[in-house]
Design an enzyme around this catalytic site. Sequence first.
Site, PDB file in Angstrom:
ATOM      1  N   LYS A  54     -12.018  -5.292  12.434  1.00 33.25           N
ATOM      2  CA  LYS A  54     -12.854  -4.387  11.640  1.00 33.25           C
ATOM      3  C   LYS A  54     -14.225  -4.215  12.287  1.00 33.25           C
ATOM      4  CE  LYS A  54     -10.355  -5.622   7.427  1.00 33.25           C
ATOM      5  NZ  LYS A  54     -10.271  -6.573   6.319  1.00 33.25           N
ATOM      6  N   GLY A  61      -5.770  -4.717  -1.448  1.00 30.36           N
ATOM      7  CA  GLY A  61      -5.022  -4.381  -2.667  1.00 30.36           C
ATOM      8  C   GLY A  61      -4.306  -3.054  -2.505  1.00 30.36           C
ATOM      9  N   VAL A  94       0.834  -1.205   0.000  1.00 30.50           N
ATOM     10  CA  VAL A  94       0.000   0.000   0.000  1.00 30.50           C
ATOM     11  C   VAL A  94       0.870   1.257   0.000  1.00 30.50           C
ATOM     12  CG1 VAL A  94      -1.819   1.260   1.219  1.00 30.50           C
ATOM     13  CG2 VAL A  94      -1.833  -1.246   1.220  1.00 30.50           C
ATOM     14  N   VAL A 108     -10.632  -0.448   7.376  1.00 32.05           N
ATOM     15  CA  VAL A 108     -11.784  -1.345   7.203  1.00 32.05           C
ATOM     16  C   VAL A 108     -12.200  -1.355   5.732  1.00 32.05           C
ATOM     17  CG1 VAL A 108     -14.157  -1.849   7.862  1.00 32.05           C
ATOM     18  CG2 VAL A 108     -12.604  -0.838   9.532  1.00 32.05           C
TER      19      VAL A 108
HETATM   20  N1  HSE Z   1      -6.485  -9.665   4.658  1.00 35.25           N
HETATM   21  C1  HSE Z   1      -7.635  -8.853   4.426  1.00 35.25           C
HETATM   22  C2  HSE Z   1      -8.617  -9.580   3.541  1.00 35.25           C
HETATM   23  C3  HSE Z   1      -7.338  -7.519   3.826  1.00 35.25           C
HETATM   24  O1  HSE Z   1      -8.400 -10.727   3.156  1.00 35.25           O
HETATM   25  O2  HSE Z   1      -9.636  -8.997   3.232  1.00 35.25           O
HETATM   26  C4  HSE Z   1      -6.744  -6.562   4.795  1.00 35.25           C
HETATM   27  O3  HSE Z   1      -7.560  -6.361   5.886  1.00 35.25           O
END
Ligand code: HSE
Length: 461
Positions: free
Chosen positions: A215, A312, A26, A142
């Site tokens: 989250k 991503g 990121v 989140v």
């Molecule tokens: N590892 C998380 C997912 C993304 O698979 O959605 C980052 O929070």
Amino acid sequence: MTQTRSAAELDHRRAVNVALLGAGVVGSQVVRLLTEQADELAARIGAPLHLVGVAVRRPQRHPDVPADLLTTDAAELVSRDEVDVVVELVGGIEPVRGLLLTALKNGKSVVSANKALLAEDGAALAAAADESGADLYYEASVAGAIPLLRPIQQSLAGDRIVRVAGIVNGTTNFILSAMASSGANYTEALEEAGRLGYAEADPTADVDGYDAASKAAILASLAFHTRVTADDVYREGIRDVTAADIAAAKALGCTVKLLAICEQTDGSVSARVHPAMIPRSHPLASVSGAYNAVFIEAAAAGQLMFYGQGAGGPQTASAVLGDLVAAARNRVIGGRGPRDTAHAALPVLAMGDTHTRYHVALDVTDRAGVLAQVAGVFAEHGVSIATVRQEGRGGTSGSDADDGAPGPKDATLVIVTHSASDAALAATVEALTGLDAVRGVAGVLRVEGLGRPVTELGGGS
Ligand code: HSE
């Protein structure tokens, strides 16, 4: 009249200086976007954004970042007087907590994607931000690119949110989608997710629900103006979801999803993460692969759905940049954005006191009276049965035959309950295992309707 600010006008303003912690998937995208969109961002903010330092552990691994910006001394970087905003994309609790508290106490705004830290110690960060009047933004923590926290905090600030429920982990959603579409078992689907880069080498945080629980804590805290930590969130992952569970869901017109569910009912809040069957007609059911989607119910607004890519590099960087622009604008204008509020301070319900429905598949001996016995156990625990279906399995349970003749046939009873407390449902299943006629519990999954009218949740009167 609308016009772009001229370069001369922008030059009047002091640049907003940014320190970046972490330049991974990121962070490197944040650096790219800051560079490529520098003029446009400056026009939107009213002052240029200057990246003044990037703290990383191994500078040689970041050839894309200008060498003169790289440092291994994050503590020195966040303490520099010139820094206005610290963007944290490192993750984990320590040493990041100390670095961000120092930055906030020194009046620097913080933009973070660190769900684990915010879910564990968001209160301390928010207090430090309040003390110095700095901004603390964490939209990227989140559901990646999906604008979710700002709508909850700002757009719905005049409403009363009663439920936030959704799919907030792409890895597990990919695995469950793969199991549903191919009939694969959990291990096969996990391997496929790993091969395609959707699951990490150590998938624990995702498949055991830790990521989703963090989250959920963040969502519940903001939605209900109450501090909810990751420890307050009931958590079950997807390791135990079987191909038979997926097939049973299909037979009921449902699909299995790992859900994060945060609710406000009768003066308390709850937050939980677990796999559940949801009707195939529900909008969340069609969210497949690595996508995320969150469904919000508010008393006046009704039902809202947010959908998009939850992970991503560029996607998450989009959310980070949104926060960075907001924090920088506040600097230029000379104020701060909305702060976290926890004034409601509602009690958090234990999982046993939350209300859900269960799907229970029991392998039983198929003889007179068994269904009555099973129904009796549900009744004793005050759990109402919604539907029962019997599937004959064609085999015999030889243990009942004491004269050499074939014993009674085996069958599977598939029971779906009405809503009851999770404690009563769990006690019912426990008691069922003690019945002689019950040869085994073939599967237990919660069933979530997720479509109850808002009035039923107490928000419509
Ligand atoms: N590892 C998380 C997912 C993304 O698979 O959605 C980052 O929070």
